[in-house]
Design an enzyme around this catalytic site. Structure first.
Site, short mmCIF file in Angstrom:
data_model
loop_
_atom_site.label_atom_id
_atom_site.label_comp_id
_atom_site.label_asym_id
_atom_site.label_seq_id
_atom_site.Cartn_x
_atom_site.Cartn_y
_atom_site.Cartn_z
N TYR A 179 0.98 -1.24 -0.02
CA TYR A 179 -0.19 -0.01 0.03
C TYR A 179 0.87 1.26 -0.09
O TYR A 179 1.70 1.37 0.64
CB TYR A 179 -0.93 -0.01 1.02
N HIS A 224 -6.56 15.30 -5.34
CA HIS A 224 -6.61 15.52 -3.89
C HIS A 224 -6.44 17.27 -3.38
O HIS A 224 -7.01 17.53 -2.37
CB HIS A 224 -5.69 15.01 -3.04
N ASN A 240 0.24 12.82 3.39
CA ASN A 240 -0.68 11.89 4.27
C ASN A 240 0.02 12.19 5.94
O ASN A 240 0.90 11.32 6.49
CB ASN A 240 -0.43 10.39 4.15
N TYR A 259 -17.34 38.63 40.88
CA TYR A 259 -16.53 37.39 40.37
C TYR A 259 -15.55 37.76 39.29
O TYR A 259 -14.35 37.41 39.17
CB TYR A 259 -17.17 36.38 39.90
N PHE A 303 -1.50 9.13 11.13
CA PHE A 303 -2.03 10.39 10.35
C PHE A 303 -3.28 10.90 11.00
O PHE A 303 -3.85 11.98 10.73
CB PHE A 303 -2.51 10.12 8.78
N GLU A 337 -12.37 4.93 5.44
CA GLU A 337 -11.89 5.94 6.38
C GLU A 337 -13.22 6.32 7.09
O GLU A 337 -13.95 7.46 6.73
CB GLU A 337 -11.20 7.06 5.52
#
Length: 506
Positions: A51, A81, A194, A278, A326, A411
């Site tokens: 991969y 991408h 990645n 306060y 990642f 994913e």
């Protein structure tokens, strides 16, 4: 020049990213990368399906790619991408992204060619500003979209922001400056995109601004205590010694030391008021809690900036592991946590602003107007401040609790870490207006007092009156506030304060 080897600290990060220090890759790092690349070469020569080396990506991981199409695979990955959207990431976030991506790859577990890492080094040393849209990362499988825009620019197919702030084709800048282009081979496209480098750089930019803001809120809250004739008793060391959080202790110390010689506070030592509200009395507990979160975030960021976050990772010829380094869950959590904490600085500041403007609480003219009725004073400054405080509460809703499955459910759980950092950046921007509003109100309020203030409040009053045309009558207040904000955003202001009055401790 800073040599990049095996460890990166916050000081060197700041020098490189914010101060423009040049970098040089160490010989040890070069050797690590070359040795690791040789392992990849051997694996690929065996023609096994691995991969990221010779397969498709995500849900397409089961498709083996032939050697003749490996380069095309990498180029297509980056092109497809590059899908980001929205405003462009700031120069410092982009510069930080380049440094962090380079540093992670220099660890020698990613299988990339050393000559491609020289491109990252060149981009840093030549102050190149690639165009990266700020939205699009899911924060798992890393920052795929933002990092693809970065790599696309290095390939000569993306865009770069030129010296005039205009987007231009990166090929023109590469040719003009005689830069090296990336030439992608197996594994490299995935290794470059990645990882968590973009969201980490985004978070680091927020951290540097958060540090500035935390100190500013301590200093300006001290000014408010004087204008509201508050007590210094809540800032005594004894109180923090029996609840010994460092943030609370440091906040009490900061404010007590700044105001201990204040004549206006001493003049009200025996006033009939038993306790302060306060928003004054609990400054050490609220500001201090923010500081505790801030330090927790810093500790995690240091680990992340020295980590390897791509996939798969290559340890030896028979140890190529697909994992999940990642995944940005840790960064998403802490960006969300810092968002909640920083929002509280704005919330308590707005309450002090209300007290400064409310005559029944301050003893000052309504809305600090010299001619109330004819003039509205700072009435609507509080409206805007309240709107921003409310918006910050919305932005504090955690991104990390959300996940949308992608890539055909391969994913199936993502961190939304980059979104968390984006929201945090918006909170920080709003906080600069909120702290400026509290400061502006204090400057206006001070003129109604005849007793001398502390040395620091007198200094701040004189400083801003000399730098900004402060108006003490109704005016287009946004213009004044914009100028105040510009000064507060410049870290040199808090440095000036610290050089004169000592460090503001976090």
């Amino acid at each position: 020049m800073i040599v990049l080897d095996n460890e990166l600290n916050l000081e060197n990060y700041k020098k490189i990213v914010y101060e423009g220090e040049k970098v040089k890759i160490s010989e040890k790092a070069k050797k690590r990368v070359n040795v690791n690349r040789e392992i990849v070469n051997k694996i690929v020569s065996q023609d096994k399906a691995i991969y990221g080396l010779n397969t498709g990506f995500g849900n397409l991981a089961n498709i083996k790619i032939g050697k003749e199409e490996i380069e095309k695979l990498q180029i297509n990955l980056i092109r497809s991408h590059s899908t980001g959207y929205g405003e462009r990431a700031s120069y410092y976030v982009v510069r930080g992204t380049i440094l962090l991506r380079l540093f992670s790859l220099l660890k020698g577990y990613s299988g990339v060619k050393f000559e491609n890492l020289v491109v990252f080094e060149e981009y840093l040393n030549e102050n190149i500003y690639p165009y990266i849209p700020v939205l699009g990362s899911l924060g798992a499988s890393g920052d795929l979209a933002p990092l693809s825009h970065l790599v696309l620019s290095m390939m000569g197919e993306g865009e770069i922001i030129d010296e005039n702030g205009i987007r231009v084709e990166s090929s023109k800048i590469i040719e003009q400056k005689k830069l090296t282009k990336l030439s992608l081979s197996y594994k490299e496209g995935l290794a470059f995109i990645n990882g968590t480098s973009f969201m980490l750089a985004f978070l680091l930019d927020c951290i540097y601004n958060s540090e500035n803001l935390i100190k500013l809120f301590d200093v300006i809250s001290a000014f408010s205590i004087e204008n509201l004739k508050g007590s210094l008793t809540p800032f005594l060391e004894e109180l923090s010694l029996v609840r010994p959080y460092l943030g609370q202790k440091n906040t009490s110390k900061n404010i007590y030391n700044l105001l201990k010689n204040s004549e206006i506070i001493k003049s009200h030592k025996d006033c009939p008021k038993v306790q302060d509200a306060y928003s004054l009395r609990c400054i050490p507990q609220v500001h201090g809690a923010v500081k505790e979160v801030f330090r927790d975030v810093i500790s995690k960021v240091i680990i992340e900036m020295n980590s390897v976050t791509d996939n798969p990772l290559i340890f030896s010829e028979d140890k190529v592991y697909s994992g999940g380094n990642f995944h940005g869950e840790i960064l998403a959590f802490y960006a969300d946590f810092l968002s909640i904490a920083m929002s509280e600085l704005g919330a308590i500041s707005e309450r002090r602003l209300e007290r400064l403007l409310n005559p029944s609480l301050s003893g000052l003219p309504p809305f600090l107007a010299k001619n109330p009725g004819v003039e509205s004073g700072l009435m609507i400054v509080q409206y805007t401040t309240s709107a921003l405080v409310s918006l910050n509460k919305t932005f504090s809703s955690p991104s990390s609790i959300d996940s949308i499955p992608v890539s055909a459910n391969q994913e199936d759980h993502v961190s939304m870490g980059a979104n968390a950092c984006f929201k945090l950046s918006k909170i920080i921007d709003n906080l600069y207006y909120i702290v400026a509003a509290e400061l502006f109100a204090n400057i206006r309020a001070k003129v109604f007092h005849s007793i001398k203030f502390s040395e620091i409040s007198e200094f701040i009053f004189d400083y801003f009156n000399s730098k900004v045309e402060i108006k003490y009558f109704d005016y287009q207040y946004y213009k004044i506030l914009e100028n105040i904000i510009k000064i507060l955003k410049d870290f040199s202001f808090i440095k000036t304060i610290e050089s004169k009055f000592g460090n503001i401790e976090i």
